[in-house]
Every structure is written in structure tokens, then in C-alpha cells.
Design an enzyme around this catalytic site. Structure first.
Site, PDB file in Angstrom:
ATOM      1  N   ASP A   1      10.888   6.057  31.929  1.00 54.23           N
ATOM      2  CA  ASP A   1      10.088   6.522  33.071  1.00 54.23           C
ATOM      3  C   ASP A   1       8.592   6.524  32.769  1.00 54.23           C
ATOM      4  O   ASP A   1       8.135   7.152  31.809  1.00 54.23           O
ATOM      5  CB  ASP A   1      10.516   7.937  33.483  1.00 54.23           C
ATOM      6  CG  ASP A   1      11.960   7.971  33.947  1.00 54.23           C
ATOM      7  OD1 ASP A   1      12.467   6.927  34.408  1.00 54.23           O
ATOM      8  OD2 ASP A   1      12.590   9.048  33.844  1.00 54.23           O
TER       9      ASP A   1
ATOM     10  N   ASP B   1      10.425   4.279  25.792  1.00 52.21           N
ATOM     11  CA  ASP B   1      10.710   5.192  26.892  1.00 52.21           C
ATOM     12  C   ASP B   1      10.918   4.402  28.186  1.00 52.21           C
ATOM     13  O   ASP B   1      10.440   3.271  28.300  1.00 52.21           O
ATOM     14  CB  ASP B   1       9.498   6.136  27.009  1.00 52.21           C
ATOM     15  CG  ASP B   1       9.536   6.990  28.251  1.00 52.21           C
ATOM     16  OD1 ASP B   1      10.589   7.619  28.511  1.00 52.21           O
ATOM     17  OD2 ASP B   1       8.508   7.048  28.959  1.00 52.21           O
TER      18      ASP B   1
END
Ligand SMILES: [Mg+2]
Length: 185
Positions: free
Chosen positions: A16, A14
Site C-alpha cells: 500500500d 511494501d
């Protein structure tokens, strides 16, 4: 690359709040814009609706995503993982108001890793559609249309430590310790 069998080394990561410090950057942008602190309370990962609405204004600004600082040790850890044989893909859910967010996520990866790495970006609102051995993600419980193919490894953040399922999952507390979680190749 074509494999006759599943590649066991694919790791989805991922962006963020896993490799890009959205939390810190959003808090700074929020207080600059509204003259008050971004509240820390969250409801099951999400901010309360009125805060979320204000926050989205900050997130939609040009350069917000591009200028976001990396999380400490993330870039170094990913380059080490790559060198040691893991096949890294960035798996990121963009803002629905994608105009600046999506191209700036590509530019951010190029800035910190080089242009070749932009080929490794997967943009999706549903990470269960993507296959891989692991998904490293700060979201406490990534969900979607399918039973995940990957095993979720939690990237530690203050808001993802609660909840009954959290204790059973592997967790990366700091990027410099990634080997202790991904060591069982
Ligand atoms: Mg995240």
C-alpha cells in the site's frame, strides 16, 4: 531455495502506497461515499481518528483492494529487479478487518504479476520479524518487536518527507529510478 548463508539479494517491498496507489484510490472512494474531499492532514503518518474511522469504511468494501491501481512504474520496476537478480518478496500489513483485504491482496498480485508471484507474499503486522537486505516502504519508520534486519528504503510520499531520520535514509522518488538506489549489489 536453501542457502547456507544469508541471501544478500532479498528485497522486501511494501504494497500500500509503495506499489499500489491506496492514497489515490482511497481519496476517490472517500469522496464518492461522503461527498467531501479526504483531508490531507496526517498526524505522524496516521489520519486523525475521526477521518480514519470514515476511511476504514471505504477500505473495507469488497473489491477496494482488488481494484486499486498500481503506482506508476512499480510493476515494470519489480519485473526488472527480478530479472536482474533481486529476490523480491511483498511484505504487507493488512487491515485488521481482513475479510476482503487479505484475499484481494493475493488476487491483486496475481492480476498484475501472475499467480507464481503470490508465493512471494508475506502478510504481517510486524515487518521487523521478516529478514531481508532492504525493505522498501512508504511508512516513515517501520517498527516492531525486533531491531530490523533490513535497511529501510523510503518510498517517497508527501507525508514521509518530514522528520530528522528521513534525511539519512535512501529514498525512491519514482520507480523508474530504482537502480540508482539498489545499484550497490
Ligand atoms: Mg505502505
Amino acid at each position: 531455495m536453501i542457502h547456507n548463508e544469508d541471501n544478500p539479494n532479498v528485497v522486501l517491498i511494501d504494497m500500500d502506497n509503495t506499489i499500489a496507489d491506496l492514497e489515490k484510490w482511497a481519496a476517490a472512494g472517500y469522496s464518492l461515499r461522503y461527498g467531501k474531499e479526504l483531508p490531507i492532514e496526517r498526524l505522524d503518518f496516521e489520519f486523525p481518528p475521526e477521518i480514519d474511522k470514515e476511511l476504514k469504511v471505504v477500505l473495507k468494501q469488497p473489491r477496494f483492494y482488488y481494484d486499486m491501481p498500481p503506482i506508476e512504474g512499480a510493476v515494470e520496476a519489480i519485473l526488472e529487479m527480478h530479472k536482474e537478480g533481486w529476490d523480491i518478496f511483498f511484505c504487507t500489513s493488512p487491515l485488521s478487518d481482513y475479510e476482503h483485504c487479505v484475499p484481494e491482496k493475493y488476487a491483486w498480485i496475481e492480476k498484475h504479476f501472475g499467480r507464481e508471484w503470490t508465493k512471494k507474499i508475506i502478510v504481517t503486522k510486524d515487518k521487523t520479524l521478516v529478514r531481508g537486505r532492504y525493505l522498501i516502504d512508504d511508512h516513515p519508520s517501520p517498527r516492531g518487536n525486533f531491531k530490523p534486519h533490513w535497511t529501510h528504503i523510503v518510498f517517497d510520499q508527501s507525508y514521509n518527507r518530514q522528520g530528522s531520520t528521513q534525511n539519512s535514509k535512501k529514498r525512491i522518488r519514482e520507480w523508474k529510478h530504482w537502480r540508482s538506489v539498489l545499484s550497490n549489489k
